[in-house]
Scaffold this motif. Structure first.
Motif, mmCIF file in Angstrom:
data_model
loop_
_atom_site.group_PDB
_atom_site.id
_atom_site.type_symbol
_atom_site.label_atom_id
_atom_site.label_comp_id
_atom_site.label_asym_id
_atom_site.label_seq_id
_atom_site.Cartn_x
_atom_site.Cartn_y
_atom_site.Cartn_z
ATOM 1 N N THR A 83 2.053 -0.398 8.675
ATOM 2 C CA THR A 83 1.902 0.540 9.818
ATOM 3 C C THR A 83 1.487 1.898 9.038
ATOM 4 N N ASP A 84 0.644 2.569 9.732
ATOM 5 C CA ASP A 84 -0.053 4.081 9.571
ATOM 6 C C ASP A 84 0.478 4.978 10.209
ATOM 7 N N GLU A 85 1.589 5.889 9.990
ATOM 8 C CA GLU A 85 1.828 7.007 10.890
ATOM 9 C C GLU A 85 1.944 6.536 12.331
ATOM 10 N N GLU A 135 8.966 -10.502 -0.899
ATOM 11 C CA GLU A 135 9.293 -10.909 0.569
ATOM 12 C C GLU A 135 10.685 -10.285 0.744
ATOM 13 N N GLY A 136 10.685 -9.432 1.930
ATOM 14 C CA GLY A 136 11.870 -8.973 2.468
ATOM 15 C C GLY A 136 11.933 -7.704 1.778
ATOM 16 N N ALA A 137 10.991 -6.804 1.214
ATOM 17 C CA ALA A 137 11.103 -5.668 0.738
ATOM 18 C C ALA A 137 10.562 -4.634 1.608
ATOM 19 N N ILE A 138 10.870 -3.267 1.483
ATOM 20 C CA ILE A 138 10.589 -2.340 2.451
ATOM 21 C C ILE A 138 9.944 -1.212 1.604
ATOM 22 N N HIS A 139 8.684 -0.940 1.404
ATOM 23 C CA HIS A 139 8.075 -0.056 0.822
ATOM 24 C C HIS A 139 7.348 1.036 1.709
ATOM 25 N N GLY A 140 7.413 2.252 1.062
ATOM 26 C CA GLY A 140 6.788 3.373 1.568
ATOM 27 C C GLY A 140 5.666 3.897 0.663
ATOM 28 N N LEU A 141 4.501 4.198 1.576
ATOM 29 C CA LEU A 141 3.518 4.821 0.823
ATOM 30 C C LEU A 141 3.325 6.419 1.059
ATOM 31 N N ILE A 142 3.356 7.194 0.241
ATOM 32 C CA ILE A 142 3.327 8.600 0.481
ATOM 33 C C ILE A 142 2.179 9.410 -0.214
ATOM 34 N N GLY A 143 2.110 10.502 0.112
ATOM 35 C CA GLY A 143 1.094 11.309 -0.510
ATOM 36 C C GLY A 143 0.554 12.210 0.517
ATOM 37 N N GLU A 144 -0.398 13.191 -0.177
ATOM 38 C CA GLU A 144 -1.078 13.946 0.921
ATOM 39 C C GLU A 144 -2.251 13.411 1.525
ATOM 40 N N ASN A 145 -2.700 14.145 2.834
ATOM 41 C CA ASN A 145 -4.058 13.519 3.242
ATOM 42 C C ASN A 145 -5.109 13.687 2.314
ATOM 43 N N LEU A 177 5.743 4.383 -3.087
ATOM 44 C CA LEU A 177 4.741 4.487 -3.845
ATOM 45 C C LEU A 177 3.663 5.872 -3.709
ATOM 46 N N TRP A 178 3.762 6.869 -4.401
ATOM 47 C CA TRP A 178 3.050 7.882 -4.308
ATOM 48 C C TRP A 178 1.772 8.016 -4.771
ATOM 49 N N LEU A 179 0.818 8.164 -3.966
ATOM 50 C CA LEU A 179 -0.812 8.297 -4.270
ATOM 51 C C LEU A 179 -1.281 9.590 -4.363
ATOM 52 N N ASP A 180 -1.868 9.845 -5.404
ATOM 53 C CA ASP A 180 -2.336 11.428 -5.709
ATOM 54 C C ASP A 180 -3.951 11.176 -6.033
ATOM 55 N N ASN A 181 -4.770 11.675 -5.031
ATOM 56 C CA ASN A 181 -6.212 11.356 -5.209
ATOM 57 C C ASN A 181 -6.886 9.977 -5.815
ATOM 58 N N GLY A 182 -6.353 9.168 -5.101
ATOM 59 C CA GLY A 182 -6.408 7.526 -5.018
ATOM 60 C C GLY A 182 -5.779 6.987 -6.310
ATOM 61 N N ARG A 183 -5.056 7.728 -7.105
ATOM 62 C CA ARG A 183 -4.194 7.112 -8.019
ATOM 63 C C ARG A 183 -2.685 6.881 -7.915
ATOM 64 N N GLY A 208 -5.323 8.468 -0.090
ATOM 65 C CA GLY A 208 -6.012 7.458 -0.224
ATOM 66 C C GLY A 208 -4.811 6.058 0.401
ATOM 67 N N LYS A 209 -4.017 6.592 1.053
ATOM 68 C CA LYS A 209 -2.868 5.695 1.663
ATOM 69 C C LYS A 209 -3.585 4.533 2.620
ATOM 70 N N SER A 210 -4.278 5.573 3.622
ATOM 71 C CA SER A 210 -4.941 4.638 4.735
ATOM 72 C C SER A 210 -6.010 3.562 4.276
ATOM 73 N N THR A 211 -6.817 4.246 3.201
ATOM 74 C CA THR A 211 -7.773 3.296 2.653
ATOM 75 C C THR A 211 -6.873 1.887 1.916
ATOM 76 N N LEU A 212 -5.930 2.473 1.277
ATOM 77 C CA LEU A 212 -5.233 1.153 0.524
ATOM 78 C C LEU A 212 -4.794 0.256 1.428
ATOM 79 N N LEU A 213 -4.347 0.657 2.854
ATOM 80 C CA LEU A 213 -3.865 -0.272 3.810
ATOM 81 C C LEU A 213 -4.797 -1.003 4.506
ATOM 82 N N LYS A 214 -5.932 -0.421 4.695
ATOM 83 C CA LYS A 214 -7.183 -1.008 5.007
ATOM 84 C C LYS A 214 -7.543 -2.162 4.148
ATOM 85 N N ILE A 215 -7.478 -1.912 2.797
ATOM 86 C CA ILE A 215 -7.908 -3.059 1.995
ATOM 87 C C ILE A 215 -6.804 -4.167 1.807
#
Length: 208
Positions: free
Chosen positions: A128-130, A9-19, A175-181, A22-29
């Motif tokens: 949020t996503d982009e 609670e209160g944390a601010i996380h960024g999800l980064i990685g190439e197109n 959190l840096w995602l690369d090929n779904g990992r 899996g970033k948007s997929t993770l948010l949808k989950i």
């Protein structure tokens, strides 16, 4: 695949990685749009999400009708929507277009209206996503000011962005995602610098 993390609670996380990482997929989950094929997700907060442009909007309906519908989907009562309608329209600032069908809107106008409704829904966790990649500079600044106030109030943010400047400005962890990992996870400056260095090395190799 094998992605595991906890957002306090209160944390601010960024999800980064190439197109395609899996970033948007993770948010949808996380928002329940799709279910994970393995593993589990636990969310203990009042969530509002800004994912794909116009998600939850009906193109044939007017902006006003979509505000009421999206507000209801976010858990707002009819009375709450009525009480906050003027603030929503002022934040969106799209003038009389709010009475026009959303199908006539530009992508920037759709984001303005969507963000305005989400801001009025008083979420505890914003995903949020982009979103800040669309819209003019003045609206982007307005959104950033709202997000900063949202953070100062002790709320939680999980955002996807290709802008390392924004991630470093707003987030404390990345959190840096690369090929779904999950490739790296931790302090935002360390992870973003490693990501930028990796990107630069790869660009140099491709150019050679």
């Amino acid at each position: 695949d094998n992605v595991s993390f906890r957002v306090k609670e209160g944390a601010i996380h960024g999800l980064i990685g190439e197109n395609g990482a899996g970033k948007s997929t993770l948010l949808k989950i996380l928002t329940g749009v799709i279910s994970p094929s393995t593993g589990s997700v636990e969310v203990n907060a009042r969530v509002a999400a800004l994912l794909e442009l116009g998600a939850g909007f009906q193109p044939e309906f007017s902006g006003i009708d979509n505000v009421r519908m999206k507000g209801a989907l976010l858990g707002m009562t009819r009375r709450q929507i009525d009480e906050r309608l003027d603030d929503i329209l002022a934040f969106a600032d799209i003038g009389d277009y709010v009475y026009e069908p959303v199908k006539h809107y530009s992508s920037g106008m759709v984001v303005r209206l969507g963000f305005a409704v989400v801001a009025a829904s008083d979420p505890e966790l914003l995903i949020t996503d982009e979103v800040l990649a669309v819209g003019d500079e003045s609206f982007q600044k307005k959104c950033i000011r709202w997000i900063e106030q949202f953070i100062e109030a002790g709320n939680t943010l999980l955002m996807v962005s290709h802008s390392m400047y924004l991630v470093q400005k707003l987030c404390t962890r990345a959190l840096w995602l690369d090929n779904g990992r999950m490739r790296e996870y931790g302090d935002v400056h360390r992870v973003t610098q490693e990501y930028l260095a990796w990107h630069e090395r790869r660009s140099s190799e491709e150019a050679a």
